[in-house]
Write a protein that holds these residues in place. Sequence first.
Motif, mmCIF file in Angstrom:
data_model
loop_
_atom_site.group_PDB
_atom_site.id
_atom_site.type_symbol
_atom_site.label_atom_id
_atom_site.label_comp_id
_atom_site.label_asym_id
_atom_site.label_seq_id
_atom_site.Cartn_x
_atom_site.Cartn_y
_atom_site.Cartn_z
ATOM 1 N N ILE A 1 0.874 -1.173 0.000
ATOM 2 C CA ILE A 1 0.000 0.000 0.000
ATOM 3 C C ILE A 1 0.903 1.212 0.000
ATOM 4 O O ILE A 1 1.782 1.341 0.864
ATOM 5 N N CYS A 2 0.684 2.096 -0.963
ATOM 6 C CA CYS A 2 1.615 3.211 -1.168
ATOM 7 C C CYS A 2 0.868 4.534 -1.106
ATOM 8 O O CYS A 2 -0.333 4.600 -1.380
ATOM 9 N N GLN A 3 1.601 5.548 -0.778
ATOM 10 C CA GLN A 3 1.034 6.885 -0.749
ATOM 11 C C GLN A 3 1.209 7.555 -2.100
ATOM 12 O O GLN A 3 2.206 7.348 -2.810
ATOM 13 N N ARG A 4 0.265 8.375 -2.433
ATOM 14 C CA ARG A 4 0.329 9.152 -3.675
ATOM 15 C C ARG A 4 1.627 9.945 -3.730
ATOM 16 O O ARG A 4 2.066 10.515 -2.733
ATOM 17 N N GLY A 5 2.254 9.953 -4.899
ATOM 18 C CA GLY A 5 3.470 10.731 -5.098
ATOM 19 C C GLY A 5 4.755 9.976 -4.820
ATOM 20 O O GLY A 5 5.837 10.451 -5.179
ATOM 21 N N THR A 6 4.646 8.821 -4.219
ATOM 22 C CA THR A 6 5.852 8.030 -3.941
ATOM 23 C C THR A 6 6.149 7.085 -5.097
ATOM 24 O O THR A 6 5.367 6.966 -6.038
ATOM 25 N N SER A 7 7.280 6.418 -5.011
ATOM 26 C CA SER A 7 7.693 5.445 -6.026
ATOM 27 C C SER A 7 7.949 4.106 -5.362
ATOM 28 O O SER A 7 8.343 4.054 -4.182
ATOM 29 N N LEU A 8 7.748 3.049 -6.102
ATOM 30 C CA LEU A 8 7.977 1.703 -5.573
ATOM 31 C C LEU A 8 8.669 0.873 -6.629
ATOM 32 O O LEU A 8 8.309 0.925 -7.811
ATOM 33 N N THR A 9 9.636 0.099 -6.210
ATOM 34 C CA THR A 9 10.356 -0.781 -7.128
ATOM 35 C C THR A 9 9.970 -2.226 -6.876
ATOM 36 O O THR A 9 10.009 -2.704 -5.736
ATOM 37 N N ILE A 10 9.599 -2.902 -7.933
ATOM 38 C CA ILE A 10 9.221 -4.314 -7.891
ATOM 39 C C ILE A 10 10.386 -5.131 -8.453
ATOM 40 O O ILE A 10 10.941 -4.795 -9.503
ATOM 41 N N GLN A 11 10.711 -6.204 -7.752
ATOM 42 C CA GLN A 11 11.812 -7.039 -8.179
ATOM 43 C C GLN A 11 11.288 -8.350 -8.765
ATOM 44 O O GLN A 11 10.288 -8.894 -8.298
ATOM 45 N N CYS A 12 11.994 -8.837 -9.753
ATOM 46 C CA CYS A 12 11.627 -10.097 -10.393
ATOM 47 C C CYS A 12 12.883 -10.946 -10.556
ATOM 48 O O CYS A 12 13.849 -10.519 -11.188
ATOM 49 N N GLN A 13 12.865 -12.137 -9.963
ATOM 50 C CA GLN A 13 14.006 -13.043 -10.004
ATOM 51 C C GLN A 13 13.581 -14.345 -10.673
ATOM 52 O O GLN A 13 12.559 -14.932 -10.305
ATOM 53 N N VAL A 14 14.357 -14.791 -11.646
ATOM 54 C CA VAL A 14 14.055 -16.031 -12.377
ATOM 55 C C VAL A 14 15.110 -17.073 -12.031
ATOM 56 O O VAL A 14 16.275 -16.724 -11.825
ATOM 57 N N ASP A 15 14.716 -18.327 -12.000
ATOM 58 C CA ASP A 15 15.637 -19.381 -11.583
ATOM 59 C C ASP A 15 16.516 -19.896 -12.721
ATOM 60 O O ASP A 15 17.266 -20.862 -12.550
#
Lengths: 115, 115
Positions: A12-26
């Motif tokens: 859950i994020c606040q308006r105006g912020t940024s979030l980084t999603i990570q993706c790891q493959v085997d």
Amino acid sequence: SAVISQKPSRDICQRGTSLTIQCQVDSQVTMMFWYRQQPGQSLTLIATANQGSEATYESGFVIDKFPISRPNLTFSTLTVSNMSPEDSSIYLCSVEGRMNTGELFFGEGSRLTVL
Amino acid sequence: AQTVTQSQPEMSVQEAETVTLSCTYDTSESNYYLFWYKQPPSRQMILVIRQEAYKQQNATENRFSVNFQKAAKSFSLKISDSQLGDTAMYFCAFFRSYNTDKLIFGTGTRLQVFP
């Protein structure tokens, strides 16, 4: 098949912020794909990430809003910048199965809610 | 441009019964791939079944089979002996077989299996 791990699974994020999603493959993969799934809707491709080159963005998506990194053949990140409630979606990472057949393996997705 | 249409937003079926999900697509290509993907409530999208357009024989994977009508551009999914675990969103998808092409998803059909 490929095993794909995504972090975070939800946030859950606040308006105006940024979030980084990570993706790891085997396993090592050439192309990784980032999709957005807005509530109750289908999947829309955001961009294709190749290792060693700039990501290729689909119409309607821009690098400033969704910067992507692809530092090696097993990892990628998607950042959702300056978030607004309209960015509330599930973001999915995927990789190709059999080459050039459209067959994809997906991560579990990252559900973002922007307040 | 290729399009994929799923005309049934929601379907329901009783456990052990058979249900058919519809999908139509539009393309001028002769070589392509069609898919059904399943997205359970846990969100991870998985491939259910795959059909190559050049193959006349309908694909089958255990309880899942397709009715591929190339001339009619129709690609329906039949689920036999439905199980509670089949409850999910089902997406039909099209891929044109070009190196730079992308998977095109339909809008999805939400299937509920009742005991």
